[in-house]
Design an enzyme around this catalytic site. Structure first.
Site, PDB file in Angstrom:
ATOM      1  N   ASP A   1      14.778  -1.597 -29.208  1.00 43.39           N
ATOM      2  CA  ASP A   1      16.121  -1.268 -29.388  1.00 43.39           C
ATOM      3  C   ASP A   1      16.447  -0.743 -28.180  1.00 43.39           C
ATOM      4  OD1 ASP A   1      18.711  -1.050 -30.261  1.00 43.39           O
ATOM      5  OD2 ASP A   1      18.244   0.284 -31.837  1.00 43.39           O
TER       6      ASP A   1
ATOM      7  N   ASP B   1      26.567  -2.320 -33.875  1.00 41.52           N
ATOM      8  CA  ASP B   1      26.005  -2.376 -35.454  1.00 41.52           C
ATOM      9  C   ASP B   1      27.093  -2.840 -36.539  1.00 41.52           C
ATOM     10  OD1 ASP B   1      23.993  -1.210 -34.089  1.00 41.52           O
ATOM     11  OD2 ASP B   1      23.985   0.669 -35.296  1.00 41.52           O
TER      12      ASP B   1
HETATM   13  C1  GAL Z   1      21.001   1.023 -33.286  1.00 38.91           C
HETATM   14  C2  GAL Z   1      20.572  -0.216 -33.720  1.00 38.91           C
HETATM   15  C3  GAL Z   1      20.465  -0.355 -35.258  1.00 38.91           C
HETATM   16  C4  GAL Z   1      19.516   0.675 -35.726  1.00 38.91           C
HETATM   17  C5  GAL Z   1      19.832   2.045 -35.087  1.00 38.91           C
HETATM   18  C6  GAL Z   1      18.546   2.877 -35.309  1.00 38.91           C
HETATM   19  O1  GAL Z   1      20.887   0.932 -31.903  1.00 38.91           O
HETATM   20  O2  GAL Z   1      21.697  -1.165 -33.343  1.00 38.91           O
HETATM   21  O3  GAL Z   1      20.440  -1.587 -35.947  1.00 38.91           O
HETATM   22  O4  GAL Z   1      18.259   0.289 -35.232  1.00 38.91           O
HETATM   23  O5  GAL Z   1      19.942   2.078 -33.645  1.00 38.91           O
HETATM   24  O6  GAL Z   1      18.808   4.276 -34.797  1.00 38.91           O
END
Ligand code: GAL
Length: 416
Positions: free
Chosen positions: A152, A238
């Site tokens: 990520d 998200d």
């Molecule tokens: C975001 C991601 C989410 C989750 C989150 C955790 O960037 O899109 O799905 O993984 O981070 O911090």
């Protein structure tokens, strides 16, 4: 373009994907990965106990029998600092025995464990990232037995908004190579959300771009993901358990169908079915649309106790069969009548899936007309998948009533 020509073009593109397959991709899931991820429901509140209970629930509800495979621990599993050799350390309070025993635990119940990391200094929640330690971390994941990595990109925390395109891609390639050296069967799930291609809102603002995002920009923004052997890549920010958010994510998938094929899937984010206050109809519509889109089916609800109406949705084999169809072709919106939208997805055996979405606040009577959907036969045999009913051979067109925020989904077959 006639639908037969589209199908022909799709077949040709699928064949070329197969011909180009490298050893990275020969063994991992050809169809969209299925599983569960901790983030949507649990956020920071994860622990070994939660993961074990989730695995127990997944086994009790026999989710593996309909295809769910990976149970993925998202962000916040880590201790605040790397170990002395740069290794990731599991939070000793949440995961007192580390990650490896959990792998065994979930495997004994018929699943595989997945894990989360970031190509930055810090993860999105501020835990240590993998930048500069890719080989070490890939080796840890493989040694533990993790079979899925969500990687990520989190530029904000690390002060990296505006990082060069080439550098973003390089970072994803480094982890891809490191993982491949360990085990080519680990599913590499890219979560980069269009930063490199400057379609992410924050990166776009940073670059001072104010024009609306075009479909070409969207396509370009994810084109590199297969080059670094991503099996799936996030195409949105998200998700949340809100109808409007789910609808805006569906809108963002427009034009991306050509990127989707065996081993390569646009990922409109994890499912919210069973979370928040989504109604039964909204859960059904959300799940159906993800199946139509050939999206990875990564559940985000609490698997310890699943209400029957949620279980009915997430285990609907005929819907899952659309998602897991070997042609791996994302549905396209072929007709848009304002808040009534029609999607068509060609299937490997020559059938089509048709989904009509009612985005309005009232129930609506809709006309389903083969011609208007770009289908070139006079008659098709129609099966209503949610009603699990054959509607017989239908000539030309027919009408259905669809409740507010609900869908009608049919599998249709040419009749002689
Ligand atoms: C975001 C991601 C989410 C989750 C989150 C955790 O960037 O899109 O799905 O993984 O981070 O911090």
């Amino acid at each position: 373009m006639k639908i037969t020509m589209i199908v022909f073009a799709i077949l040709v593109s699928c064949i070329s994907v197969r011909a180009d397959e490298s050893d990275y991709q020969s063994n991992i899931s050809k169809t969209p990965p299925m599983g569960w991820n901790s983030w949507n429901r649990f956020k920071r509140e994860i622990s070994a106990e939660v993961i074990r209970d989730i695995a127990d629930g997944a086994a009790r509800y026999r989710l593996n029998e309909v295809g769910y495979k990976y149970l993925v621990i998202d962000d916040c599993w880590q201790a605040p600092d790397l170990g002395s050799d740069g290794e990731l350390v599991a939070d000793p309070e949440k995961f007192p025995n580390g990650i490896a025993p959990l792998v065994e635990y979930v495997q004994e119940r018929g699943f595989e464990l997945g894990i989360y990391a970031c190509p930055n200094k810090l993860t999105c929640a501020g835990f240590p990232g993998s930048l500069g330690y890719e080989e070490t971390h890939a080796q840890q994941f493989a040694d533990w037995g993790c079979m899925f990595l969500k990687y990520d990109f989190c530029p904000t925390r690390s002060g990296e908004i505006g990082l060069e395109y080439d550098e973003v891609v390089r970072r994803y390639r480094v982890m891809s190579d490191a993982l491949h050296d360990q085990d080519p069967n680990i599913v590499y799930a890219i979560c980069e959300k269009g930063h490199a291609g400057l379609i992410n809102r924050r990166s776009r603002e940073h670059a001072g771009i104010t024009t609306p995002i075009t479909i070409e920009e969207r396509l370009d923004a994810y084109a590199w993901c297969t080059d670094v052997h991503g099996v799936m890549w996030r195409t949105t920010g998200d998700i949340s358990a809100k109808w409007d958010k789910i609808m805006s994510i569906v809108d963002e998938q427009e034009g991306l169908a050509e990127l989707s094929g065996p081993n390569s899937f646009n990922d409109p984010d994890m499912l919210e079915v069973g979370n928040g206050n989504l109604s039964e109809a909204e859960n059904r519509a959300h799940f159906s649309l993800w199946c139509m889109l050939s999206a990875p089916l990564i559940l985000g609800n609490d698997l310890r106790e699943i209400p029957q109406e949620v279980l009915t949705v997430i285990t609907h084999e005929e819907l899952i069969a659309l998602d897991q169809d070997l042609m791996c072709r994302q549905a396209e919106k072929v007709l848009d009548e304002g808040d009534i939208e029609y999607f068509v997805k060609p299937l490997a055996n020559g059938d089509f899936a048709v989904c009509v979405l009612n985005r309005t606040e009232q129930s609506q009577e809709v006309v389903i007309d083969w011609n208007e959907l770009g289908l070139d036969r006079d008659a098709y045999a129609v099966r209503d998948l949610w009603a699990r009913t054959e509607l017989g051979s239908i000539n030309g067109q027919f009408t259905r009533t669809i409740e507010s925020h609900d869908v009608f989904v049919a599998r249709i077959r040419e009749t002689k």
